[in-house]
Design a protein around this motif. Structure first.
Motif, mmCIF file in Angstrom:
data_model
loop_
_atom_site.group_PDB
_atom_site.id
_atom_site.type_symbol
_atom_site.label_atom_id
_atom_site.label_comp_id
_atom_site.label_asym_id
_atom_site.label_seq_id
_atom_site.Cartn_x
_atom_site.Cartn_y
_atom_site.Cartn_z
ATOM 1 N N LEU A 1 27.710 16.049 -22.806
ATOM 2 C CA LEU A 1 27.551 14.968 -23.771
ATOM 3 C C LEU A 1 28.382 15.279 -25.001
ATOM 4 C CD1 LEU A 1 23.711 14.816 -23.316
ATOM 5 C CD2 LEU A 1 25.352 13.162 -22.420
ATOM 6 N N ARG A 2 29.168 14.318 -25.427
ATOM 7 C CA ARG A 2 30.043 14.503 -26.581
ATOM 8 C C ARG A 2 29.535 13.672 -27.765
ATOM 9 N NH1 ARG A 2 33.268 17.838 -24.243
ATOM 10 N NH2 ARG A 2 34.166 17.477 -22.216
ATOM 11 N N GLN A 3 30.070 13.957 -28.937
ATOM 12 C CA GLN A 3 29.638 13.267 -30.142
ATOM 13 C C GLN A 3 29.787 11.758 -29.964
ATOM 14 O OE1 GLN A 3 31.500 14.632 -33.732
ATOM 15 N NE2 GLN A 3 30.070 13.543 -35.038
ATOM 16 N N GLY A 4 28.738 11.020 -30.340
ATOM 17 C CA GLY A 4 28.745 9.568 -30.240
ATOM 18 C C GLY A 4 28.333 9.043 -28.881
ATOM 19 N N GLN A 5 28.167 9.918 -27.908
ATOM 20 C CA GLN A 5 27.763 9.503 -26.565
ATOM 21 C C GLN A 5 26.242 9.438 -26.508
ATOM 22 O OE1 GLN A 5 29.407 11.987 -23.492
ATOM 23 N NE2 GLN A 5 28.300 10.957 -21.849
ATOM 24 N N ALA A 6 25.740 8.302 -26.082
ATOM 25 C CA ALA A 6 24.290 8.126 -26.004
ATOM 26 C C ALA A 6 23.725 8.868 -24.802
ATOM 27 C CB ALA A 6 23.953 6.647 -25.902
ATOM 28 N N VAL A 7 22.538 9.390 -24.958
ATOM 29 C CA VAL A 7 21.810 10.035 -23.872
ATOM 30 C C VAL A 7 21.015 8.956 -23.151
ATOM 31 C CG1 VAL A 7 19.995 11.691 -23.323
ATOM 32 C CG2 VAL A 7 21.651 12.226 -25.101
ATOM 33 N N ASP A 8 21.213 8.842 -21.841
ATOM 34 C CA ASP A 8 20.434 7.894 -21.039
ATOM 35 C C ASP A 8 19.118 8.581 -20.678
ATOM 36 O OD1 ASP A 8 19.281 6.241 -19.125
ATOM 37 O OD2 ASP A 8 21.213 5.699 -18.227
ATOM 38 N N ALA A 9 18.149 8.463 -21.584
ATOM 39 C CA ALA A 9 16.878 9.182 -21.430
ATOM 40 C C ALA A 9 16.156 8.803 -20.144
ATOM 41 C CB ALA A 9 15.990 8.929 -22.638
ATOM 42 N N GLY A 10 16.177 7.534 -19.787
ATOM 43 C CA GLY A 10 15.499 7.098 -18.570
ATOM 44 C C GLY A 10 16.094 7.728 -17.330
ATOM 45 N N LEU A 11 17.419 7.727 -17.254
ATOM 46 C CA LEU A 11 18.098 8.318 -16.096
ATOM 47 C C LEU A 11 17.831 9.815 -16.032
ATOM 48 C CD1 LEU A 11 20.132 8.268 -13.720
ATOM 49 C CD2 LEU A 11 21.924 8.659 -15.427
ATOM 50 N N LEU A 12 18.042 10.521 -17.134
ATOM 51 C CA LEU A 12 17.848 11.973 -17.121
ATOM 52 C C LEU A 12 16.403 12.346 -16.830
ATOM 53 C CD1 LEU A 12 20.172 13.215 -20.011
ATOM 54 C CD2 LEU A 12 20.595 13.223 -17.551
ATOM 55 N N SER A 13 15.472 11.599 -17.392
ATOM 56 C CA SER A 13 14.061 11.859 -17.144
ATOM 57 C C SER A 13 13.739 11.715 -15.657
ATOM 58 C CB SER A 13 13.192 10.917 -17.971
ATOM 59 O OG SER A 13 11.835 11.143 -17.718
ATOM 60 N N SER A 14 14.247 10.668 -15.055
ATOM 61 C CA SER A 14 14.015 10.434 -13.624
ATOM 62 C C SER A 14 14.617 11.559 -12.788
ATOM 63 C CB SER A 14 14.629 9.085 -13.222
ATOM 64 O OG SER A 14 14.547 8.901 -11.831
ATOM 65 N N LEU A 15 15.834 11.959 -13.097
ATOM 66 C CA LEU A 15 16.503 13.016 -12.328
ATOM 67 C C LEU A 15 15.788 14.359 -12.481
ATOM 68 C CD1 LEU A 15 20.236 12.112 -13.082
ATOM 69 C CD2 LEU A 15 18.988 11.729 -10.940
ATOM 70 N N VAL A 16 15.407 14.701 -13.718
ATOM 71 C CA VAL A 16 14.711 15.967 -13.959
ATOM 72 C C VAL A 16 13.369 15.970 -13.235
ATOM 73 C CG1 VAL A 16 13.542 17.350 -15.738
ATOM 74 C CG2 VAL A 16 15.860 16.488 -16.135
ATOM 75 N N SER A 17 12.657 14.867 -13.304
ATOM 76 C CA SER A 17 11.362 14.762 -12.637
ATOM 77 C C SER A 17 11.493 14.927 -11.123
ATOM 78 C CB SER A 17 10.737 13.413 -12.980
ATOM 79 O OG SER A 17 9.483 13.284 -12.368
ATOM 80 N N GLN A 18 12.473 14.251 -10.548
ATOM 81 C CA GLN A 18 12.700 14.354 -9.094
ATOM 82 C C GLN A 18 13.075 15.774 -8.686
ATOM 83 O OE1 GLN A 18 15.387 11.309 -7.384
ATOM 84 N NE2 GLN A 18 15.114 10.227 -9.313
ATOM 85 N N ALA A 19 13.996 16.384 -9.422
ATOM 86 C CA ALA A 19 14.465 17.717 -9.088
ATOM 87 C C ALA A 19 13.353 18.759 -9.220
ATOM 88 C CB ALA A 19 15.660 18.106 -9.956
ATOM 89 N N ALA A 20 12.534 18.616 -10.248
ATOM 90 C CA ALA A 20 11.473 19.604 -10.512
ATOM 91 C C ALA A 20 10.278 19.436 -9.589
ATOM 92 C CB ALA A 20 11.025 19.499 -11.967
ATOM 93 N N ALA A 21 10.143 18.271 -8.979
ATOM 94 C CA ALA A 21 8.970 18.014 -8.132
ATOM 95 C C ALA A 21 8.878 19.012 -6.974
ATOM 96 C CB ALA A 21 9.024 16.580 -7.591
ATOM 97 N N ALA A 22 10.018 19.498 -6.495
ATOM 98 C CA ALA A 22 10.016 20.412 -5.363
ATOM 99 C C ALA A 22 9.954 21.879 -5.778
ATOM 100 C CB ALA A 22 11.266 20.172 -4.512
ATOM 101 N N LEU A 23 9.893 22.138 -7.063
ATOM 102 C CA LEU A 23 9.840 23.547 -7.532
ATOM 103 C C LEU A 23 8.426 24.083 -7.546
ATOM 104 C CD1 LEU A 23 12.354 23.407 -10.515
ATOM 105 C CD2 LEU A 23 12.772 24.210 -8.205
#
Length: 115
Positions: A93-115
């Motif tokens: 992520l670079r300066q001025g680039q918005a964080v897509d919180a919904g997308l990242l939250s979904s990806l982190v949740s999916q990835a961590a579910a199997a840990l």
């Protein structure tokens, strides 16, 4: 939120205000996505763990904030947004680039579910 003082100190020491803001936002995303997450400073970077296994890591460089999601082999990722080997994917992520919180939250949740 299970807060680690070393992680809080890391974020407080980030020199660029926009990078510190992104670190705070990414940390909040991880905590919302993995309620039982544990955080610690390791290799001078905030690492987030579930059941003792890496779920995500935040790092900063001169012109970016990198956010890596572990256990990413099964994730459906947007084309061209992430780099890295199949088991861990990183977005820069670079300066001025918005964080897509919904997308990242979904990806982190999916990835961590199997840990």
């Amino acid at each position: 939120m299970n807060q680690n003082q070393d992680v809080m100190d890391f974020i407080a020491a980030v020199k660029e205000p926009w990078q510190a803001e992104q670190c705070v936002q990414l940390r909040e995303i991880v905590h919302q996505s993995i309620p039982e997450v544990q955080e610690r400073l390791q290799y001078k970077k905030p690492h987030f763990l579930r059941n003792g296994k890496y779920a995500a890591v935040i790092s900063t460089s001169k012109d970016a904030v990198s956010f890596t999601i572990f256990n990413a082999t099964e994730l459906q990722l947007p084309e061209g947004m992430f780099d890295g080997p199949p088991e861990r994917k990183t977005i820069k992520l670079r300066q001025g680039q918005a964080v897509d919180a919904g997308l990242l939250s979904s990806l982190v949740s999916q990835a961590a579910a199997a840990l």
